[in-house]
Design a protein around this motif. Structure first.
Motif, mmCIF file in Angstrom:
data_model
loop_
_atom_site.group_PDB
_atom_site.id
_atom_site.type_symbol
_atom_site.label_atom_id
_atom_site.label_comp_id
_atom_site.label_asym_id
_atom_site.label_seq_id
_atom_site.Cartn_x
_atom_site.Cartn_y
_atom_site.Cartn_z
ATOM 1 N N GLU A 1 0.428 -0.930 0.227
ATOM 2 C CA GLU A 1 -0.041 -0.273 0.043
ATOM 3 C C GLU A 1 0.976 1.204 -0.237
ATOM 4 O O GLU A 1 0.406 2.232 -0.851
ATOM 5 C CB GLU A 1 -1.281 -0.235 1.626
ATOM 6 C CG GLU A 1 -1.830 -1.023 1.563
ATOM 7 C CD GLU A 1 -2.612 -0.918 -0.134
ATOM 8 O OE1 GLU A 1 -3.573 0.329 -0.049
ATOM 9 O OE2 GLU A 1 -3.311 -1.702 -0.616
ATOM 10 N N LEU A 2 1.511 1.085 1.046
ATOM 11 C CA LEU A 2 3.068 2.309 0.533
ATOM 12 C C LEU A 2 3.695 2.612 -0.644
ATOM 13 O O LEU A 2 3.548 3.942 -1.247
ATOM 14 C CB LEU A 2 3.906 2.365 1.634
ATOM 15 C CG LEU A 2 4.751 3.511 2.343
ATOM 16 C CD1 LEU A 2 3.890 4.373 3.089
ATOM 17 C CD2 LEU A 2 6.269 3.171 3.375
ATOM 18 N N LYS A 3 3.742 1.946 -1.320
ATOM 19 C CA LYS A 3 4.556 1.477 -2.603
ATOM 20 C C LYS A 3 3.214 2.294 -3.227
ATOM 21 O O LYS A 3 4.209 3.244 -3.891
ATOM 22 C CB LYS A 3 4.751 0.227 -3.190
ATOM 23 C CG LYS A 3 6.293 -0.187 -2.920
ATOM 24 C CD LYS A 3 6.178 -1.381 -3.365
ATOM 25 C CE LYS A 3 6.787 -1.263 -5.077
ATOM 26 N NZ LYS A 3 7.898 -0.781 -6.056
ATOM 27 N N LYS A 4 1.851 1.998 -3.436
ATOM 28 C CA LYS A 4 1.236 2.468 -3.904
ATOM 29 C C LYS A 4 1.603 4.351 -3.743
ATOM 30 O O LYS A 4 0.772 5.275 -4.790
ATOM 31 C CB LYS A 4 -0.086 2.308 -4.490
ATOM 32 C CG LYS A 4 -0.407 0.709 -4.952
ATOM 33 C CD LYS A 4 -1.762 0.164 -3.885
ATOM 34 C CE LYS A 4 -1.646 -1.148 -4.356
ATOM 35 N NZ LYS A 4 -3.100 -2.181 -4.370
ATOM 36 N N ILE A 5 1.028 4.322 -2.535
ATOM 37 C CA ILE A 5 1.131 6.389 -2.211
ATOM 38 C C ILE A 5 2.760 6.867 -2.769
ATOM 39 O O ILE A 5 2.623 7.897 -2.947
ATOM 40 C CB ILE A 5 1.368 5.623 -0.493
ATOM 41 C CG1 ILE A 5 -0.477 5.232 0.164
ATOM 42 C CG2 ILE A 5 1.407 7.180 -0.062
ATOM 43 C CD1 ILE A 5 -0.465 5.094 1.875
ATOM 44 N N CYS A 6 3.284 6.064 -2.361
ATOM 45 C CA CYS A 6 4.535 6.628 -2.757
ATOM 46 C C CYS A 6 4.925 6.828 -4.718
ATOM 47 O O CYS A 6 5.944 7.577 -5.378
ATOM 48 C CB CYS A 6 6.028 6.020 -2.184
ATOM 49 S SG CYS A 6 6.186 6.370 -0.739
ATOM 50 N N ASN A 7 4.080 5.933 -5.441
ATOM 51 C CA ASN A 7 3.942 6.510 -6.588
ATOM 52 C C ASN A 7 4.461 5.220 -7.776
ATOM 53 O O ASN A 7 5.096 5.875 -8.342
ATOM 54 C CB ASN A 7 3.809 7.787 -7.786
ATOM 55 C CG ASN A 7 2.745 8.078 -7.191
ATOM 56 O OD1 ASN A 7 1.307 7.851 -7.085
ATOM 57 N ND2 ASN A 7 2.424 9.893 -6.719
ATOM 58 N N ASP A 8 5.305 4.604 -6.521
ATOM 59 C CA ASP A 8 6.373 3.274 -7.400
ATOM 60 C C ASP A 8 6.199 2.089 -7.295
ATOM 61 O O ASP A 8 5.632 1.456 -6.707
ATOM 62 C CB ASP A 8 7.675 3.055 -5.366
ATOM 63 C CG ASP A 8 8.313 2.037 -5.968
ATOM 64 O OD1 ASP A 8 8.405 1.957 -7.418
ATOM 65 O OD2 ASP A 8 9.818 2.204 -5.622
#
Length: 421
Positions: free
Chosen positions: A196-203
């Motif tokens: 989920e954090l990867k998505k928030i970081c647009n990674d």
């Protein structure tokens, strides 16, 4: 040898600054928690900078151990009763000092085995590790850009720990550091919140562990069936050993702070399991050494396994003190109240919200409440890592780590009848 490739030298000067016992204990606990993340990140990414930070914390814990003993000697009123109350604090200080030595030794493997990160990345497959350490790149449009790492609340809002920021090959540990576009975040957490954090970081890139130029030549020829078979055994046991030793630290300190004999007994059970796992891995590594071209590449891994055994022994030493009936000094309770996280032990009841749910379903914040399940006991079997399809059953004993402010909410989810209003 360049200065960058030399191990840091021990500090020769120590300036005495008086601290209360409570402050010493709190700082020791916080430093050990940070050392765990830094040490395993150092070998995961082959970072000498992380190894050096781990070493600095080891030196600080040595200073705190000296201060702890000095304070006890200075203020000890005498008498058997008072001595028995102070004994657990002395044992805790000694054991934390030994744990810090072992964690520092793990981190400094990067100085003696340059290829250790490649081997650890092979072993630490995301499907095996309960809380993997990964890198996430902050891309354009990420909400964290312009925020300090402290204000982003990675743990409480996103369920992960931010260990460090890498910016143009510089490692940054300051909690007040501002996050910028293209920063690399070194994150530890469970797969779901990490994703989920990867998505928030647009990674949107696949998970990768390379920082800088990746090494091209593999250490192990996994196309060789004999090497592959032996490596799979080592991989399974290595993940268990590192995870159990880390869990034992948390449980041993929890048993001490709350005088919980049941948790202390759990730690001693784990220590027996660790002895068997260590013997198995040592044998497998010796067998693997006969199959590889350069056996020296495996020395770093052997050193890590040995250090994990020392950690387990030190944790067991703390637990034994509780089993012997020593009562913790009131100062321990005061210190733990000022820490941000707590270990809790709860049995899943018939009316539990967890009953019949999968591990994946329990990642929902309404059940998770910021807590991470570090161990589960079902009948006589301990379980330390969970597949997404793992189903929780009535009678499961859960041992979890999470924020102090949501502990009652979490307990009510696991055992509503016991903790109803």
């Amino acid at each position: 040898m360049s200065e960058k490739n030399k191990m840091p030298k021990p500090s020769t000067k120590f300036t005495y600054k008086p601290l209360s016992l409570k402050d010493i204990i709190r700082e020791m606990k916080q430093n050990i928690d940070l050392m765990i993340d830094l040490a395993y990140s150092a070998i995961k990414f082959g970072s000498k900078e992380l190894a050096d930070e781990t070493y600095k914390l080891e030196q600080r814990i040595h200073e705190l151990t000296f201060l702890l003993n000095f304070q006890i000697i200075q203020t000890h009123p005498g008498g058997l009763k008072e001595a028995k109350q102070l004994e657990p604090i002395i044992v805790m200080g000694y054991s934390i000092d030994k744990i810090s030595d072992a964690l520092s030794d793990i981190a400094r493997v990067v100085y003696i085995n340059n290829d250790i990160s490649q081997l650890i990345q092979l072993i630490s497959d995301l499907s095996y590790v309960p809380e993997p350490i990964v890198k996430i790149t902050v891309k354009k449009g990420c909400i964290f850009i312009g925020q300090t790492r402290k204000d982003a609340h990675f743990r409480s809002k996103h369920g992960v720990d931010l260990i460090a920021i890498v910016r143009r090959e510089n490692w940054i540990f300051n909690k007040n550091e501002t996050v910028f576009e293209d920063d690399i975040l070194i994150i530890k957490g469970e797969i779901h919140p990490i994703s989920e954090l990867k998505k928030i970081c647009n990674d949107m890139d696949p998970f990768s562990f390379n920082i800088g130029t990746p090494k091209k030549d593999p250490i192990l020829d996994l196309d060789n069936p004999d090497i592959c078979e032996k490596f799979e055994e080592i991989q399974k046991n290595y993940v268990l050993i590192t995870d159990i030793s880390e869990t034992m630290i948390e449980l041993a300190l929890a048993a001490l702070f709350f005088k919980n004999e049941e948790v202390a007994e759990d730690v001693l059970e784990m220590e027996e399991l660790m002895d068997g796992l260590n013997l198995a891995v040592e044998k497998d590594l010796l067998d693997l050494a006969k199959l590889v071209e350069t056996p020296r590449d495996l020395t770093g891994l052997m050193r890590i396994i040995f250090s994990c055994e020392l950690i387990a022994d030190a944790a067991a030493h703390i637990a034994e003190n509780i089993i012997k009936g020593f009562k913790p000094h009131p100062i321990l309770q005061k210190a733990i109240r000022e820490t941000s996280e707590i270990v809790v032990r709860e049995t899943l009841s018939q009316d539990s919200f967890f009953k019949g749910k999968t591990y994946n379903e329990l990642q929902d914040s309404q059940y998770k409440r910021g807590f991470h399940i570090i161990a589960l006991k079902r009948k006589n079997k301990w379980i330390y890592s969970f597949k997404t399809s793992f189903i929780f059953e009535v009678g499961d004993l859960l041992i979890s780590l999470g924020p102090l402010e949501t502990v009652m909410q979490w307990r009510k989810c696991v055992n509503p009848e016991q903790f109803k209003d």
